[in-house]
Design a protein around this motif. Structure first.
Motif, mmCIF file in Angstrom:
data_model
loop_
_atom_site.group_PDB
_atom_site.id
_atom_site.type_symbol
_atom_site.label_atom_id
_atom_site.label_comp_id
_atom_site.label_asym_id
_atom_site.label_seq_id
_atom_site.Cartn_x
_atom_site.Cartn_y
_atom_site.Cartn_z
ATOM 1 N N LEU A 118 0.811 -1.219 0.000
ATOM 2 C CA LEU A 118 0.000 0.000 0.000
ATOM 3 C C LEU A 118 0.846 1.271 0.000
ATOM 4 O O LEU A 118 0.309 2.369 0.120
ATOM 5 C CB LEU A 118 -0.931 0.021 1.223
ATOM 6 C CG LEU A 118 -1.939 -1.116 1.350
ATOM 7 C CD1 LEU A 118 -2.812 -0.891 2.580
ATOM 8 C CD2 LEU A 118 -2.803 -1.239 0.110
ATOM 9 N N GLN A 119 2.139 1.148 -0.151
ATOM 10 C CA GLN A 119 2.997 2.326 -0.079
ATOM 11 C C GLN A 119 3.080 3.051 -1.422
ATOM 12 O O GLN A 119 3.056 2.433 -2.478
ATOM 13 C CB GLN A 119 4.404 1.931 0.381
ATOM 14 C CG GLN A 119 4.458 1.504 1.835
ATOM 15 C CD GLN A 119 5.868 1.161 2.290
ATOM 16 O OE1 GLN A 119 6.845 1.419 1.590
ATOM 17 N NE2 GLN A 119 5.975 0.576 3.475
ATOM 18 N N THR A 120 3.193 4.366 -1.342
ATOM 19 C CA THR A 120 3.438 5.174 -2.537
ATOM 20 C C THR A 120 4.940 5.178 -2.815
ATOM 21 O O THR A 120 5.753 4.873 -1.927
ATOM 22 C CB THR A 120 2.972 6.619 -2.330
ATOM 23 O OG1 THR A 120 3.722 7.191 -1.243
ATOM 24 C CG2 THR A 120 1.484 6.676 -2.007
ATOM 25 N N PRO A 121 5.345 5.548 -4.029
ATOM 26 C CA PRO A 121 6.782 5.610 -4.337
ATOM 27 C C PRO A 121 7.554 6.535 -3.390
ATOM 28 O O PRO A 121 8.648 6.192 -2.947
ATOM 29 C CB PRO A 121 6.809 6.132 -5.779
ATOM 30 C CG PRO A 121 5.504 5.694 -6.364
ATOM 31 C CD PRO A 121 4.517 5.798 -5.238
ATOM 32 N N ALA A 122 6.979 7.700 -3.080
ATOM 33 C CA ALA A 122 7.689 8.652 -2.225
ATOM 34 C C ALA A 122 7.849 8.102 -0.814
ATOM 35 O O ALA A 122 8.906 8.263 -0.188
ATOM 36 C CB ALA A 122 6.938 9.983 -2.189
ATOM 37 N N LEU A 169 -0.526 6.390 10.368
ATOM 38 C CA LEU A 169 -1.080 7.592 9.756
ATOM 39 C C LEU A 169 -0.423 8.865 10.269
ATOM 40 O O LEU A 169 -0.402 9.878 9.565
ATOM 41 C CB LEU A 169 -2.583 7.657 10.018
ATOM 42 C CG LEU A 169 -3.387 6.405 9.638
ATOM 43 C CD1 LEU A 169 -4.853 6.592 10.009
ATOM 44 C CD2 LEU A 169 -3.246 6.095 8.155
ATOM 45 N N ARG A 170 0.118 8.820 11.469
ATOM 46 C CA ARG A 170 0.649 10.036 12.078
ATOM 47 C C ARG A 170 2.161 10.214 11.878
ATOM 48 O O ARG A 170 2.690 11.282 12.167
ATOM 49 C CB ARG A 170 0.333 10.059 13.578
ATOM 50 C CG ARG A 170 -1.149 10.241 13.859
ATOM 51 C CD ARG A 170 -1.416 10.671 15.277
ATOM 52 N NE ARG A 170 -2.837 10.883 15.508
ATOM 53 C CZ ARG A 170 -3.481 12.014 15.222
ATOM 54 N NH1 ARG A 170 -2.815 13.036 14.690
ATOM 55 N NH2 ARG A 170 -4.767 12.132 15.458
ATOM 56 N N SER A 178 4.519 14.326 0.526
ATOM 57 C CA SER A 178 4.670 12.869 0.416
ATOM 58 C C SER A 178 3.741 12.167 1.396
ATOM 59 O O SER A 178 3.119 11.151 1.069
ATOM 60 C CB SER A 178 6.123 12.467 0.685
ATOM 61 O OG SER A 178 6.983 12.990 -0.299
ATOM 62 N N ARG A 179 3.639 12.737 2.602
ATOM 63 C CA ARG A 179 2.727 12.159 3.579
ATOM 64 C C ARG A 179 1.290 12.294 3.101
ATOM 65 O O ARG A 179 0.480 11.377 3.238
ATOM 66 C CB ARG A 179 2.904 12.849 4.931
ATOM 67 C CG ARG A 179 1.984 12.272 6.010
ATOM 68 C CD ARG A 179 2.157 12.972 7.329
ATOM 69 N NE ARG A 179 1.169 12.490 8.290
ATOM 70 C CZ ARG A 179 0.557 13.254 9.169
ATOM 71 N NH1 ARG A 179 0.818 14.556 9.221
ATOM 72 N NH2 ARG A 179 -0.331 12.744 10.005
ATOM 73 N N VAL A 274 -3.127 17.691 7.199
ATOM 74 C CA VAL A 274 -1.886 17.818 6.449
ATOM 75 C C VAL A 274 -2.026 18.970 5.455
ATOM 76 O O VAL A 274 -2.928 18.968 4.638
ATOM 77 C CB VAL A 274 -1.546 16.522 5.690
ATOM 78 C CG1 VAL A 274 -0.218 16.670 4.932
ATOM 79 C CG2 VAL A 274 -1.493 15.355 6.646
ATOM 80 N N PRO A 275 -1.152 19.969 5.519
ATOM 81 C CA PRO A 275 -1.280 21.118 4.617
ATOM 82 C C PRO A 275 -1.071 20.714 3.165
ATOM 83 O O PRO A 275 -0.266 19.841 2.849
ATOM 84 C CB PRO A 275 -0.170 22.066 5.081
ATOM 85 C CG PRO A 275 0.814 21.184 5.778
ATOM 86 C CD PRO A 275 0.016 20.101 6.430
ATOM 87 N N CYS A 276 -1.833 21.340 2.295
ATOM 88 C CA CYS A 276 -1.655 21.106 0.862
ATOM 89 C C CYS A 276 -0.372 21.802 0.409
ATOM 90 O O CYS A 276 0.080 22.774 1.022
ATOM 91 C CB CYS A 276 -2.844 21.669 0.079
ATOM 92 S SG CYS A 276 -4.406 20.833 0.408
#
Length: 280
Positions: A118-122, A169-170, A178-179, A274-276
């Motif tokens: 479930l991980q993204t590349p970053a 998640l935290r 990335s988060r 999480v800020p955009c």
């Protein structure tokens, strides 16, 4: 230089050698595992796992065995060498990967990081970098991890269930974006057919899997195997009784977790924190 002569014919792999010596010493005594268990006061299943090489045991039980067999310090020395041998764990992980590829369903419990599937590349890149990988090797490992995600895609994909500790998640990443991408990906996959996510909030309190990531694979031959993992090593577990015990622990954790619908809302709330990325 002449080839090294084999003297004993015994295994040169530390973990296997330790297990082999335990079996030889017990057989020389003419004792059964049950008799050894009664004499030492240690569970027979623990002693059996040590002799099969699936579990190294603790220094306390090894010292008791040294005393019982009259081998002061020998078994403890072999145990210390075996504890530093990672070849067995690498082999177990390769076998786990082979079994994962053919599994009909998978259940995960994640302590502090999303399951690799479930991980993204970053996220994968930052996690692997923290583990010490750099350069070409890092690129290869990120690519390999992303290739694994295809397992959950398309027709015939295994059913997948994951319980994510709130810590998953935290955990902060160096790049807030990335988060955010990782949380967005979790929110997206949670809506896919065949994928179920639960969040285990901190408020659930202590539970049986606090320090261990856990994976269960249900295989085509109706067997279920488990793979446990921590920061140091992983262990493939196939013995039926041990797998059942771990399943009971997993079930108790799932009982504490939020429902899939509540978990989706929890992840969405985390996204709002999480800020955009600022527009340019």
């Amino acid at each position: 230089m002449p080839a090294r002569r084999v003297v004993t014919g015994r295994s040169q792999q530390p973990r296997k050698r330790f297990a082999e010596e335990l079996r030889l010493l017990r057989n020389a005594r003419g004792e059964s595992l049950r008799e050894l268990s009664e004499r030492l006061g240690w569970d027979a299943s623990t002693l059996g796992k040590m002799e099969s090489g699936t579990n190294l045991g603790s220094p306390e039980v090894v010292e008791a065995l040294d005393s019982h067999y009259g081998t002061p310090g020998l078994l403890l020395a072999l145990w210390e060498v075996a504890m530093g041998d990672n070849s067995q764990f690498r082999e177990q992980y390769r076998r786990y990967m082979d079994l994962e590829a053919e599994a009909l369903s998978l259940w995960h419990y994640a302590v502090s990081a999303p399951p690799g599937l479930l991980q993204t590349p970053a996220y994968a890149r930052e996690a692997l970098t923290a583990g010490g990988l750099l350069g070409e090797e890092l690129d290869q490992q990120v690519e390999a991890r992303m290739g694994r995600r295809k397992l959950l895609e398309g027709k015939g994909a295994p059913k997948f269930r994951a319980i994510l500790s709130e810590a998953v998640l935290r955990t902060q990443l160096r790049a807030p974006q990335s988060r955010r991408e990782q949380l967005e990906h979790l929110a997206e996959v949670s809506e896919r057919p065949g994928i179920t996510l639960h969040v285990l909030p901190f408020s659930a309190g202590p539970h049986p899997l606090m320090n261990t990531s856990m994976m269960f694979l249900r295989l085509p031959d109706a067997r279920t195997v488990a793979y446990t993992e921590n920061d140091v090593r992983g262990e493939l577990i196939e013995e039926i009784g041990s797998v059942e015990e771990l399943q009971h622990a997993y079930d108790s954790v799932r009982d504490l977790a939020l429902s899939p619908a509540e978990s989706q809302k929890f992840i969405t709330r985390m996204l709002e924190e999480v800020p955009c990325e600022p527009s340019t």
